[in-house]
Scaffold this active site. Structure first.
Site, PDB file in Angstrom:
ATOM      1  N   GLY A   9       0.824  -1.205   0.000  1.00 39.79           N
ATOM      2  CA  GLY A   9       0.000   0.000   0.000  1.00 39.79           C
ATOM      3  C   GLY A   9       0.854   1.250   0.000  1.00 39.79           C
ATOM      4  N   GLY A  15       1.161   5.379   3.071  1.00 41.74           N
ATOM      5  CA  GLY A  15       2.304   4.704   2.480  1.00 41.74           C
ATOM      6  C   GLY A  15       3.208   5.621   1.690  1.00 41.74           C
ATOM      7  N   ALA A  85      -1.373  -2.053   3.130  1.00 37.23           N
ATOM      8  CA  ALA A  85      -2.389  -2.341   2.114  1.00 37.23           C
ATOM      9  C   ALA A  85      -3.655  -2.883   2.759  1.00 37.23           C
ATOM     10  CB  ALA A  85      -1.849  -3.346   1.099  1.00 37.23           C
ATOM     11  N   TYR A 190     -14.889  -3.875   8.879  1.00 39.96           N
ATOM     12  CA  TYR A 190     -13.548  -3.291   8.780  1.00 39.96           C
ATOM     13  C   TYR A 190     -12.790  -3.448  10.099  1.00 39.96           C
ATOM     14  CZ  TYR A 190      -9.913   0.286   8.722  1.00 39.96           C
ATOM     15  OH  TYR A 190      -8.707   0.944   8.819  1.00 39.96           O
TER      16      TYR A 190
END
Length: 379
Positions: A9, A15, A85, A190
């Site tokens: 990511g 990132g 990621a 999530y």
């Protein structure tokens, strides 16, 4: 010592900023990213400010954490993996369940599986966790002491009662900082996937001779945050509405709060976790330690933009949203010598200065709300 760092990511918001810090400090970075169109647009080389910021300073490999072959190809030759990621929309995770689990849980499992079954040089793995694992967070009750309320009931919020409750507790409850010893009780898919990610890394990595660190990021914001992705947070969403002169619809009563932490601070904490061993084996909160309400966010944006738009406090609410949460930061201070340096006022000013320099592009916010209404998650 020069480190060879793989950042999954690595073309994303956190990132890309971490990559720039690592390169500036003399380390060698490989960015591994799927360049998802929801974040980077259909032509990242043209539409993605984030991708453009790393393509000339790091080795960029396009691939997915859902592909074991891609992971096996990119892992060799690195000393450190920073695993950022992930699919990140709390609301979206409640109906794109398979995609979130496949990417966040399955992707982490594949990385660990490659590490467990191949030759490599990795000695540290830092994984991005989230404040979402805590759910409603920590409160004090006058008669029960420390309590951890469960998710709020649909019927209560429909009646305009948005505060949290706890069985047998004398109300009102007092919000306190949620530290790392707080109960884990995520209220979204999530949040479940982030808890699973950090649990797998903290459990498996030591058996492979790899030092693990899980960083529980709070609400990260700042320059480079996507202005088109409707799942990136309210500062981006509200900024787009302000620029377009459109009304801001404030959910609940506007007094819900979050811990907003500026991107530079998040990068600093992550860098410290990479280059020092103070937090090895631990999960650590990364936040400002300050609760900021949605009403205060809007006021800060109005001040920074130098203009206002209509605001409507609608009482709408999303199932799975939490009421309040802010981080206890003592462990970050103790183990990483990390303290948030950028105040919310200063951070919003920097963010808005960056936003003003970007071309105006319509976001997908309204369509995302329509999608949630159709699934009866937005009331």
């Amino acid at each position: 010592m020069k480190l060879r760092v793989l950042v999954t990511g690595g073309a994303g918001f956190i990132g890309s900023n971490l990559t720039k810090r690592l390169v500036a400090e003399g380390h060698e970075v490989t960015v591994f990213d799927s360049l998802l169109s929801q974040i980077h647009g259909k032509r990242p080389e043209v539409t993605s400010f984030l991708y453009q910021s790393v393509v000339d300073i790091a080795h960029v490999v396009v691939g997915s954490v859902t592909s074991r072959a891609d992971i096996a190809r990119v892992v060799p030759g690195h000393d450190v993996i920073v695993h950022l990621a992930a699919e990140t929309g709390t609301g979206q995770s409640m109906y794109e369940i398979d995609r979130y689990v496949e990417t966040n849980v399955g992707g982490t499992a594949k990385i660990l599986d490659v590490l467990a079954n191949s030759d490599h040089d990795v000695r540290k793995m830092v994984v991005a966790s989230s404040r979402a694992i805590y759910g409603e967070g920590q409160y004090q009750s006058e008669n029960l002491g420390t309590v951890f309320p469960l998710s709020r009931a649909d019927q209560d919020m429909a009646a305009g009662d948005f505060e949290v409750t706890y069985p047998g507790a004398v109300l009102p409850l007092t919000l306190v900082a949620t530290d790392e010893s707080s109960r884990i009780q995520p209220s979204s898919v999530y949040g479940i996937t982030k808890h699973t990610q950090e649990s797998m890394v903290l459990t498996v990595a030591p058996t492979l001779g790899i030092a693990p660190v899980a960083l529980r990021y709070q609400n990260v914001y700042g320059p480079g945050q996507s202005l088109t992705n409707p799942y990136t947070g309210i500062l981006s969403i509200f900024s787009t509405l302000i620029r377009e002169g459109k009304e801001i619809n404030v959910f609940e009563d506007g007094l819900e709060s979050r811990d907003f932490v500026f991107i530079d601070d998040v990068v600093d904490a992550t860098y410290r976790a990479i280059v020092s061993n103070g937090a090895d084996g631990l999960a650590v909160n990364v936040g400002s330690g300050i609760a900021t309400t949605v009403t205060e966010v809007i006021a800060g944006l109005f001040q920074a933009f130098g203009k206002e738009v209509p605001v409507r406090v609608s009482g709408n609410y999303r199932l799975g949203d939490i009421r309040h949460n802010f981080a206890g930061t003592a462990l970050a201070v103790e183990k990483l010598d990390f303290r948030s340096q950028i105040s919310f006022r200063e951070g919003v000013s920097r963010f808005v200065n960056w936003v003003d320099a970007q071309p105006e592009v319509g976001g997908e916010y309204e369509s995302s709300l329509a999608e949630m209404r159709a699934r009866k998650l937005l009331k």
